[in-house]
Design a protein around this motif. Sequence first.
Motif, PDB file in Angstrom:
ATOM      1  N   VAL A 162       0.817  -1.210   0.000  1.00 46.69           N
ATOM      2  CA  VAL A 162       0.000   0.000   0.000  1.00 46.69           C
ATOM      3  C   VAL A 162       0.854   1.264   0.000  1.00 46.69           C
ATOM      4  CG1 VAL A 162      -1.915  -1.171   1.143  1.00 46.69           C
ATOM      5  CG2 VAL A 162      -0.231   0.082   2.520  1.00 46.69           C
ATOM      6  N   PHE A 163       0.291   2.280  -0.611  1.00 46.79           N
ATOM      7  CA  PHE A 163       0.864   3.623  -0.699  1.00 46.79           C
ATOM      8  C   PHE A 163       0.691   4.322   0.642  1.00 46.79           C
ATOM      9  CE2 PHE A 163      -0.102   8.129  -1.669  1.00 46.79           C
ATOM     10  CZ  PHE A 163       0.990   8.500  -2.434  1.00 46.79           C
ATOM     11  N   THR A 164       1.725   5.059   1.085  1.00 48.45           N
ATOM     12  CA  THR A 164       1.625   5.808   2.341  1.00 48.45           C
ATOM     13  C   THR A 164       1.820   7.302   2.149  1.00 48.45           C
ATOM     14  OG1 THR A 164       3.989   5.554   2.868  1.00 48.45           O
ATOM     15  CG2 THR A 164       2.496   3.812   3.633  1.00 48.45           C
ATOM     16  N   GLY A 165       2.196   7.722   0.953  1.00 53.46           N
ATOM     17  CA  GLY A 165       2.445   9.124   0.653  1.00 53.46           C
ATOM     18  C   GLY A 165       3.476   9.227  -0.449  1.00 53.46           C
ATOM     19  N   GLU A 173       7.127   8.381   0.117  1.00 55.78           N
ATOM     20  CA  GLU A 173       7.246   7.689   1.402  1.00 55.78           C
ATOM     21  C   GLU A 173       7.295   6.185   1.174  1.00 55.78           C
ATOM     22  OE1 GLU A 173       7.676   9.247   4.295  1.00 55.78           O
ATOM     23  OE2 GLU A 173       7.632  11.139   3.172  1.00 55.78           O
ATOM     24  N   LEU A 215       6.630   2.391   0.737  1.00 54.13           N
ATOM     25  CA  LEU A 215       5.445   1.547   0.609  1.00 54.13           C
ATOM     26  C   LEU A 215       5.450   0.506   1.718  1.00 54.13           C
ATOM     27  CD1 LEU A 215       5.583   0.928  -3.244  1.00 54.13           C
ATOM     28  CD2 LEU A 215       4.201   2.625  -2.048  1.00 54.13           C
ATOM     29  N   GLU A 216       4.261   0.030   2.085  1.00 54.66           N
ATOM     30  CA  GLU A 216       4.158  -0.936   3.179  1.00 54.66           C
ATOM     31  C   GLU A 216       3.371  -2.163   2.746  1.00 54.66           C
ATOM     32  OE1 GLU A 216       2.360   0.988   6.502  1.00 54.66           O
ATOM     33  OE2 GLU A 216       4.106   2.281   6.924  1.00 54.66           O
ATOM     34  N   SER A 243       0.682  -4.635   3.862  1.00 51.69           N
ATOM     35  CA  SER A 243      -0.379  -4.574   4.869  1.00 51.69           C
ATOM     36  C   SER A 243      -1.462  -5.598   4.558  1.00 51.69           C
ATOM     37  CB  SER A 243      -1.005  -3.174   4.905  1.00 51.69           C
ATOM     38  OG  SER A 243      -0.067  -2.195   5.254  1.00 51.69           O
ATOM     39  N   TRP A 269       3.998   6.818  -7.465  1.00 46.27           N
ATOM     40  CA  TRP A 269       4.488   6.839  -6.086  1.00 46.27           C
ATOM     41  C   TRP A 269       5.185   8.169  -5.786  1.00 46.27           C
ATOM     42  CZ3 TRP A 269       9.837   4.726  -4.767  1.00 46.27           C
ATOM     43  CH2 TRP A 269      10.088   4.800  -3.387  1.00 46.27           C
ATOM     44  N   ALA A 285      -3.304   7.416   1.434  1.00 44.27           N
ATOM     45  CA  ALA A 285      -2.695   6.300   2.158  1.00 44.27           C
ATOM     46  C   ALA A 285      -3.610   5.090   2.114  1.00 44.27           C
ATOM     47  CB  ALA A 285      -2.428   6.708   3.603  1.00 44.27           C
ATOM     48  N   GLY A 286      -3.033   3.931   1.856  1.00 47.15           N
ATOM     49  CA  GLY A 286      -3.791   2.696   1.756  1.00 47.15           C
ATOM     50  C   GLY A 286      -4.095   2.275   0.340  1.00 47.15           C
ATOM     51  N   HIS A 287      -3.839   3.171  -0.648  1.00 48.49           N
ATOM     52  CA  HIS A 287      -4.085   2.818  -2.049  1.00 48.49           C
ATOM     53  C   HIS A 287      -3.107   1.732  -2.502  1.00 48.49           C
ATOM     54  CE1 HIS A 287      -5.205   3.298  -6.240  1.00 48.49           C
ATOM     55  NE2 HIS A 287      -3.917   3.376  -6.545  1.00 48.49           N
TER      56      HIS A 287
END
Length: 353
Positions: free
Chosen positions: A5-8, A11, A13-14, A16, A45, A58-60
């Motif tokens: 997921v995208f966080t910004g 920034e 990626l995570e 999740s 990104w 965030a979360g995308h």
Amino acid sequence: MRAVVFTGHGEPLEVSTVDPPTPDPTGVVVELEACGICRSDWHAWQGDPVWAERGLAAGHVLGHEPAGTVRAVGDEVETVNEGDHVTVPFNLADGTCHQCRTGHANLCENRRSLGLEPAVPGAFAEQLHVPDADVNVVQLPDSVSSVDMAGLGCRFMTAFHGLVHQADVDAGDWVAVHGCGGVGLSAVHIAAALGANVIAVDLFAEKLDFAERLGAAATVDADAIEDVPSEIHDITDGGAHVSVDALGIATTCQNSVNCLRTRGQHVQIGLTTRTEGGQVALPTDRIVGKELSVVGAIGMAPARYDELFRFLENDRIDPAKIVAERVALEETPETLAAMTDYDTMGIPVIDDF
């Protein structure tokens, strides 16, 4: 399900856990078996021009070069069935506009970009929802694996569309390719398959070596050659017939136009970064004086995928040669980050979800 997921913008990626998708009436859910990691994901990104105003939150979930198996089907879907082995074009169409009705669904007037805008979460995940499935799902031939299709995704199909449909490449023509990332190497391979003499241009020796293995007849080290267009004019005895900017920075775009012979064709595939801001100055007088053509290419209409598959089935192309790295889902953030310094080779593909 697991997803990256995208966080910004810019920034990390995570990886999740997110809710799995369910099909809307016209959609399907695809269980992912492979997905390419593309520089367009990197642009989104980073928040580069085409994507800066799309409002990713965030979360995308990014990812737009998928292949897999249909696991759930909406009530109104007519041509896609559970168990079908499929891919999905990254330009999602609605099937109703003038462009769709005239065979140019990749330019749908109401298109949405898979994984690259909030309304359509992408394929860096275990499962993917595909809207308007009767328009946007493409059945894969038995001979095309999911990893093959991920290799044929955004970059390869755009290069194919650019060279086969947008430009006029004849056997024996000189084709210059500026930038040997995934889309550039795809263009090298396709142009060679069309019988062209290909010149690959890049700053990195290992990428030029890769281009030679894919069929490049000559290479130009742009880090060592001060005047790339002049070098190409010397190699070709007059300039390239077709030239491709596969990177999208001012230097490669301008070099691509300047290396052409009279009545040559420039194909723009690379998209710009924030440095160019969507604008690159071109040698207008040269374009006029030599009657040069400038065309763009983005994706390919689903109705033309069969052409690509026939090239593959007849051993004209081999996308597996460009898939230089297979990674697990949790390695995606690191792989995408490596594109910042052009540290990836060929096309990286997620094949372990």
